[in-house]
Design a protein around this motif. Sequence first.
Motif, PDB file in Angstrom:
ATOM      1  N   ALA A 139      -8.008   3.971  -6.061  1.00  0.00           N
ATOM      2  CA  ALA A 139      -7.302   2.696  -6.159  1.00  0.00           C
ATOM      3  C   ALA A 139      -8.235   1.573  -6.595  1.00  0.00           C
ATOM      4  CB  ALA A 139      -6.657   2.362  -4.810  1.00  0.00           C
ATOM      5  N   ARG A 140      -9.450   1.544  -6.042  1.00  0.00           N
ATOM      6  CA  ARG A 140     -10.399   0.487  -6.402  1.00  0.00           C
ATOM      7  C   ARG A 140     -10.911   0.660  -7.834  1.00  0.00           C
ATOM      8  NH1 ARG A 140      -9.455  -3.661  -4.826  1.00  0.00           N
ATOM      9  NH2 ARG A 140      -7.465  -2.638  -4.817  1.00  0.00           N
ATOM     10  N   PHE A 141     -11.150   1.900  -8.239  1.00  0.00           N
ATOM     11  CA  PHE A 141     -11.581   2.154  -9.620  1.00  0.00           C
ATOM     12  C   PHE A 141     -10.483   1.717 -10.591  1.00  0.00           C
ATOM     13  CE2 PHE A 141     -11.700   4.788 -13.425  1.00  0.00           C
ATOM     14  CZ  PHE A 141     -13.012   4.645 -13.835  1.00  0.00           C
ATOM     15  N   ALA A 142      -9.245   2.062 -10.284  1.00  0.00           N
ATOM     16  CA  ALA A 142      -8.124   1.713 -11.159  1.00  0.00           C
ATOM     17  C   ALA A 142      -7.925   0.202 -11.229  1.00  0.00           C
ATOM     18  CB  ALA A 142      -6.843   2.385 -10.660  1.00  0.00           C
ATOM     19  N   ARG A 143      -8.265  -0.482 -10.162  1.00  0.00           N
ATOM     20  CA  ARG A 143      -8.070  -1.926 -10.126  1.00  0.00           C
ATOM     21  C   ARG A 143      -9.142  -2.672 -10.908  1.00  0.00           C
ATOM     22  NH1 ARG A 143      -6.553  -6.250 -10.755  1.00  0.00           N
ATOM     23  NH2 ARG A 143      -5.740  -7.757  -9.281  1.00  0.00           N
ATOM     24  N   ILE A 144     -10.374  -2.191 -10.846  1.00  0.00           N
ATOM     25  CA  ILE A 144     -11.500  -2.943 -11.397  1.00  0.00           C
ATOM     26  C   ILE A 144     -11.893  -2.518 -12.806  1.00  0.00           C
ATOM     27  CG2 ILE A 144     -13.999  -3.253 -11.168  1.00  0.00           C
ATOM     28  CD1 ILE A 144     -13.676  -3.589  -8.251  1.00  0.00           C
ATOM     29  N   TYR A 145     -12.047  -1.220 -13.034  1.00  0.00           N
ATOM     30  CA  TYR A 145     -12.769  -0.784 -14.215  1.00  0.00           C
ATOM     31  C   TYR A 145     -12.046  -0.934 -15.551  1.00  0.00           C
ATOM     32  CZ  TYR A 145     -17.391   0.761 -12.915  1.00  0.00           C
ATOM     33  OH  TYR A 145     -18.718   0.774 -12.564  1.00  0.00           O
ATOM     34  N   PRO A 146     -10.742  -0.678 -15.663  1.00  0.00           N
ATOM     35  CA  PRO A 146     -10.132  -0.764 -16.999  1.00  0.00           C
ATOM     36  C   PRO A 146     -10.370  -2.106 -17.683  1.00  0.00           C
ATOM     37  CG  PRO A 146      -8.637   0.330 -15.500  1.00  0.00           C
ATOM     38  CD  PRO A 146      -9.775  -0.187 -14.663  1.00  0.00           C
ATOM     39  N   LEU A 147     -10.080  -3.199 -17.011  1.00  0.00           N
ATOM     40  CA  LEU A 147     -10.260  -4.509 -17.638  1.00  0.00           C
ATOM     41  C   LEU A 147     -11.740  -4.844 -17.783  1.00  0.00           C
ATOM     42  CD1 LEU A 147      -8.408  -6.720 -18.759  1.00  0.00           C
ATOM     43  CD2 LEU A 147      -8.712  -7.955 -16.594  1.00  0.00           C
ATOM     44  N   PHE A 148     -12.546  -4.425 -16.816  1.00  0.00           N
ATOM     45  CA  PHE A 148     -13.984  -4.666 -16.916  1.00  0.00           C
ATOM     46  C   PHE A 148     -14.565  -3.965 -18.139  1.00  0.00           C
ATOM     47  CE2 PHE A 148     -18.264  -2.993 -16.107  1.00  0.00           C
ATOM     48  CZ  PHE A 148     -18.969  -4.181 -16.006  1.00  0.00           C
ATOM     49  N   ILE A 149     -14.183  -2.712 -18.369  1.00  0.00           N
ATOM     50  CA  ILE A 149     -14.687  -1.963 -19.528  1.00  0.00           C
ATOM     51  C   ILE A 149     -14.229  -2.616 -20.828  1.00  0.00           C
ATOM     52  CG2 ILE A 149     -14.493   0.222 -20.773  1.00  0.00           C
ATOM     53  CD1 ILE A 149     -16.439   0.287 -18.458  1.00  0.00           C
ATOM     54  N   PHE A 150     -13.011  -3.130 -20.843  1.00  0.00           N
ATOM     55  CA  PHE A 150     -12.514  -3.811 -22.035  1.00  0.00           C
ATOM     56  C   PHE A 150     -13.417  -4.993 -22.381  1.00  0.00           C
ATOM     57  CE2 PHE A 150     -10.040  -7.386 -23.716  1.00  0.00           C
ATOM     58  CZ  PHE A 150      -9.583  -6.843 -24.912  1.00  0.00           C
ATOM     59  N   PHE A 151     -13.703  -5.847 -21.399  1.00  0.00           N
ATOM     60  CA  PHE A 151     -14.539  -7.018 -21.666  1.00  0.00           C
ATOM     61  C   PHE A 151     -15.999  -6.651 -21.864  1.00  0.00           C
ATOM     62  CE2 PHE A 151     -10.927  -9.447 -19.936  1.00  0.00           C
ATOM     63  CZ  PHE A 151     -10.841 -10.398 -20.933  1.00  0.00           C
ATOM     64  N   ARG A 183      -2.843   8.202  -3.539  1.00  0.00           N
ATOM     65  CA  ARG A 183      -1.728   8.007  -2.636  1.00  0.00           C
ATOM     66  C   ARG A 183      -2.247   7.627  -1.257  1.00  0.00           C
ATOM     67  NH1 ARG A 183      -2.588  13.505  -2.780  1.00  0.00           N
ATOM     68  NH2 ARG A 183      -2.607  14.511  -0.744  1.00  0.00           N
ATOM     69  N   PRO A 184      -1.503   6.904  -0.451  1.00  0.00           N
ATOM     70  CA  PRO A 184      -0.225   6.302  -0.810  1.00  0.00           C
ATOM     71  C   PRO A 184      -0.441   5.032  -1.615  1.00  0.00           C
ATOM     72  CG  PRO A 184      -0.807   5.639   1.400  1.00  0.00           C
ATOM     73  CD  PRO A 184      -1.898   6.568   0.919  1.00  0.00           C
ATOM     74  N   LYS A 185       0.609   4.609  -2.321  1.00  0.00           N
ATOM     75  CA  LYS A 185       0.496   3.364  -3.067  1.00  0.00           C
ATOM     76  C   LYS A 185       0.346   2.191  -2.099  1.00  0.00           C
ATOM     77  CE  LYS A 185       3.094   4.789  -7.139  1.00  0.00           C
ATOM     78  NZ  LYS A 185       4.250   4.520  -7.987  1.00  0.00           N
ATOM     79  N   VAL A 186      -0.388   1.176  -2.524  1.00  0.00           N
ATOM     80  CA  VAL A 186      -0.582  -0.001  -1.689  1.00  0.00           C
ATOM     81  C   VAL A 186       0.171  -1.157  -2.301  1.00  0.00           C
ATOM     82  CG1 VAL A 186      -2.829   0.774  -0.907  1.00  0.00           C
ATOM     83  CG2 VAL A 186      -2.683  -0.688  -2.913  1.00  0.00           C
ATOM     84  N   PRO A 187       0.500  -2.159  -1.490  1.00  0.00           N
ATOM     85  CA  PRO A 187       1.236  -3.306  -2.021  1.00  0.00           C
ATOM     86  C   PRO A 187       0.460  -4.043  -3.088  1.00  0.00           C
ATOM     87  CG  PRO A 187       1.170  -3.294   0.391  1.00  0.00           C
ATOM     88  CD  PRO A 187       0.203  -2.259  -0.093  1.00  0.00           C
ATOM     89  N   ALA A 188       1.131  -4.978  -3.716  1.00  0.00           N
ATOM     90  CA  ALA A 188       0.490  -5.740  -4.790  1.00  0.00           C
ATOM     91  C   ALA A 188      -0.614  -6.639  -4.288  1.00  0.00           C
ATOM     92  CB  ALA A 188       1.547  -6.591  -5.526  1.00  0.00           C
ATOM     93  N   ARG A 237      -4.017   6.002 -11.451  1.00  0.00           N
ATOM     94  CA  ARG A 237      -3.531   6.446 -10.144  1.00  0.00           C
ATOM     95  C   ARG A 237      -2.661   7.685 -10.262  1.00  0.00           C
ATOM     96  NH1 ARG A 237      -1.956   0.734  -7.089  1.00  0.00           N
ATOM     97  NH2 ARG A 237      -4.100   0.156  -6.547  1.00  0.00           N
ATOM     98  N   ALA A 238      -1.846   7.715 -11.309  1.00  0.00           N
ATOM     99  CA  ALA A 238      -1.008   8.901 -11.509  1.00  0.00           C
ATOM    100  C   ALA A 238      -1.855  10.110 -11.884  1.00  0.00           C
ATOM    101  CB  ALA A 238       0.035   8.618 -12.588  1.00  0.00           C
ATOM    102  N   ALA A 239      -2.838   9.903 -12.757  1.00  0.00           N
ATOM    103  CA  ALA A 239      -3.675  11.011 -13.218  1.00  0.00           C
ATOM    104  C   ALA A 239      -4.551  11.576 -12.112  1.00  0.00           C
ATOM    105  CB  ALA A 239      -4.538  10.552 -14.392  1.00  0.00           C
ATOM    106  N   LEU A 240      -5.062  10.673 -11.253  1.00  0.00           N
ATOM    107  CA  LEU A 240      -5.975  11.116 -10.196  1.00  0.00           C
ATOM    108  C   LEU A 240      -5.281  11.305  -8.858  1.00  0.00           C
ATOM    109  CD1 LEU A 240      -9.107   8.931 -11.043  1.00  0.00           C
ATOM    110  CD2 LEU A 240      -8.598  11.283 -11.723  1.00  0.00           C
ATOM    111  N   SER A 285      -8.418   8.312  -1.824  1.00  0.00           N
ATOM    112  CA  SER A 285      -7.359   7.367  -2.173  1.00  0.00           C
ATOM    113  C   SER A 285      -7.926   5.968  -2.395  1.00  0.00           C
ATOM    114  CB  SER A 285      -6.310   7.347  -1.055  1.00  0.00           C
ATOM    115  OG  SER A 285      -5.302   6.402  -1.343  1.00  0.00           O
ATOM    116  N   PHE A 286      -8.835   5.568  -1.531  1.00  0.00           N
ATOM    117  CA  PHE A 286      -9.455   4.247  -1.634  1.00  0.00           C
ATOM    118  C   PHE A 286     -10.273   4.128  -2.916  1.00  0.00           C
ATOM    119  CE2 PHE A 286     -13.207   1.526  -0.579  1.00  0.00           C
ATOM    120  CZ  PHE A 286     -12.530   0.321  -0.449  1.00  0.00           C
TER     121      PHE A 286
END
Length: 397
Positions: free
Chosen positions: A82-94, A385-390, A379-382, A78-79
């Motif tokens: 969540a961390r991959f989803a938070r960091i990598y999408p925008l990082f890969i874009f740039f 859970r559980p979801k964490v706050p913002a 997060r949905a694909a992988l 889960s950890f």
Amino acid sequence: MKTEIKALTGLRFIASYSIVLAHFWSIVTFGDAPRFNATYLSFAFFGMSLFFTLSGFVIYYNYADAFHRRSFGEALRSFAVARFARIYPLFIFFFGVAAAMLRPNLYNEGMILDLPLLQSWVPPSGDTMPIQRFGYMAHSWSISTEFFFYAAFPILCFTILREPRSLKAAWLGFILLIIGAFAVLYAFYTVDLGYWLAPTAPHGRYWLVYFSPYTRILEFIIGAASARLVLAAGRCSVTATEHRAMTAIAIPCLAGLAWLFYWTRFYDPENYQTFLRFARVGLLHAPMFAFLMFYVSRYQSTLQRILSWPPLVAGGEISYSIYLLHIFFGASFLEVTVPWSAGSLVFWVARMALLSIWIICLATGLYLTIEVPCRRWIRAALGSRPKVPALVAVPAE
């Protein structure tokens, strides 16, 4: 689900905007005001230390309970998602944007370390550090350093950041970890870098204390200890005496940070003749930041209300986009040198305000079109859970 602490989200914007100021302070240079010109160092050291300390708080606050109470495999999965989803999408874009800007010399040796976020882990071996080899993504070193923290976090949860048995134990742990962090940094300060760094690396000690995850994780740990203290204190009600006592500590912490901010203008990044100068880059800030995070998380105060101001909170939500985006705007504003005067200062403020508006507007668009949709999809694909706050923080967050 834990309650979101809006004051800490506001702190994220302060951290990210401090880095913007550090990188663009010289957008107008005052030829006869060298101390004003050197203020960027204060913002850089302040902002990065705040990032790393806040990250430790947030990661522990959101994820430690899972490692303490769920199976290790489930918590780790889960950890990691969540961390991959938070960091990598925008990082890969740039990363793609930066690679396109390198054309026709698309290949760059910096890519090899930047893509897996390992660039800050590697010490310099020549005139440049690995973090500087991929042009526009050089500032992503902080994400690489944060990535090291993520790798270490599960281990920390079962060692020095175990769940405390009582509030007294949490306080004792907080104090001992601060003392231990300075002891470890002092050991780094006294080590002979020539033994394990190439003698041709002129920036080895600066890399060690400012860029490398091996010293900056100390700030992360102090922030995590502060979150552990908040969670332990949450079992007890707040008394008026306790509130007054903690306020009496918070005020000197704010004064100490202001003093460090002023003092850093006289700093030489390559001069480490004393341990105090070595620690000033980051660790000296961390205990004060960590206590203030505890303070605004537990007690209602003027400081908490200021940091919870909706525009600051909104800025905190887009802080990661601000951080990754802002470097790409540097070339749009040519640096100019002018004599010091009230009119020149107004000119500096106007240029910085215009640049900030551009960055914030585009960062908001990136947050809504890339960050949030990609994070939800991953997060949905992988099955995270559980979801964490913002409330989350990554370097540059």
